[in-house]
Design a protein around this motif. Sequence first.
Motif, PDB file in Angstrom:
ATOM      1  N   ILE A  31       0.833  -1.207   0.000  1.00 42.16           N
ATOM      2  CA  ILE A  31       0.000   0.000   0.000  1.00 42.16           C
ATOM      3  C   ILE A  31       0.866   1.254   0.000  1.00 42.16           C
ATOM      4  CG2 ILE A  31      -1.631   1.355   1.372  1.00 42.16           C
ATOM      5  CD1 ILE A  31      -2.906  -1.283   2.230  1.00 42.16           C
ATOM      6  N   LEU A  45      -8.601   2.714  -0.392  1.00 42.23           N
ATOM      7  CA  LEU A  45      -8.143   1.333  -0.316  1.00 42.23           C
ATOM      8  C   LEU A  45      -9.350   0.403  -0.383  1.00 42.23           C
ATOM      9  CD1 LEU A  45      -5.566   1.657   2.626  1.00 42.23           C
ATOM     10  CD2 LEU A  45      -5.166   1.972   0.175  1.00 42.23           C
ATOM     11  N   ASP A  47     -10.349  -3.889  -0.783  1.00 43.98           N
ATOM     12  CA  ASP A  47      -9.906  -5.275  -0.886  1.00 43.98           C
ATOM     13  C   ASP A  47     -10.240  -5.802  -2.272  1.00 43.98           C
ATOM     14  OD1 ASP A  47      -9.024  -7.707   0.959  1.00 43.98           O
ATOM     15  OD2 ASP A  47     -10.585  -8.433  -0.397  1.00 43.98           O
ATOM     16  N   LEU A 134      -8.542  -2.167   6.331  1.00 47.07           N
ATOM     17  CA  LEU A 134      -7.964  -1.558   5.141  1.00 47.07           C
ATOM     18  C   LEU A 134      -8.718  -1.934   3.870  1.00 47.07           C
ATOM     19  CD1 LEU A 134      -4.160  -2.085   5.891  1.00 47.07           C
ATOM     20  CD2 LEU A 134      -5.582  -0.093   6.407  1.00 47.07           C
ATOM     21  N   ASP A 160      -4.075  -2.255  10.320  1.00 45.98           N
ATOM     22  CA  ASP A 160      -5.207  -1.324  10.327  1.00 45.98           C
ATOM     23  C   ASP A 160      -5.408  -0.704  11.704  1.00 45.98           C
ATOM     24  OD1 ASP A 160      -6.057  -3.661  11.544  1.00 45.98           O
ATOM     25  OD2 ASP A 160      -7.673  -4.068  10.127  1.00 45.98           O
TER      26      ASP A 160
END
Length: 250
Positions: A31, A45, A47, A134, A160
């Motif tokens: 990231i 962000l 997934d 995240l 996170d």
Amino acid sequence: HFIKPEDAVKLFETKAKVVQPQQELRIAGLINIGVSSSKGEFVCLLDDSTSEIKHRVYGRDGNWLGQMLAYAGDQKIGAVGGLIVDRERSVVISAGRAVSGDGTVADLHQGERIESAGYFARLLGSSNCTALRLGSLVTKRTVFDEVGGLDEKIPDDLVDLDYGLRLRANGYRSVVLSQYHFSQNELSISEKLGSANSRSSRSERQRFFQKWGSQIPAQDPFYSPNLRFVGNCARYQLDVELPKETLASS
């Protein structure tokens, strides 16, 4: 992840930038490289298992990104997320992260039905939380840089939480917009966080909590002290055993 040639063409046509790291990295490292290679004012962000994003009432017309950017633009807000759900099982995966001084880390509302209003209607709108997963997070680029990005020394399952705690230490709030449902694959998330390189060891967790020390209160400020954690989830179950006749009449 491997990118198929046809997908690469689509990314090129949409002016998306693909960054290929030169070494194997944890989630935080990947990231950080992506953010450092970008020029946008905000960082979003998601997934890679995200299959659908819908508003609880308005469906796909809910303008999730516009609303999250509006919240993230507030000078007191450091990160904004949505309600992560498992659409196939119709249950909540995470409505934010909670942590207590005894080392318990849990996902708020995990396991509750998607249709549920949640404790004090927390699943119907926006609310504060200690941290956000995240897999659904928007943060301002200047804020991300101010706190030093993500800590690459932290195991994936605590990154996170560490980011949320650093935001709070710098005077920012984390907010979850539970009216926006992000359908993700819970198995995929578990596999990523369950790998040997991602899962924190006992010694790593000890170092993590030693790092934050007294900055982690005995009780999470956004989780009622009258309620309890159940395993690694916080489902707002009463911390008392009520007589059956009381439950029947309630």
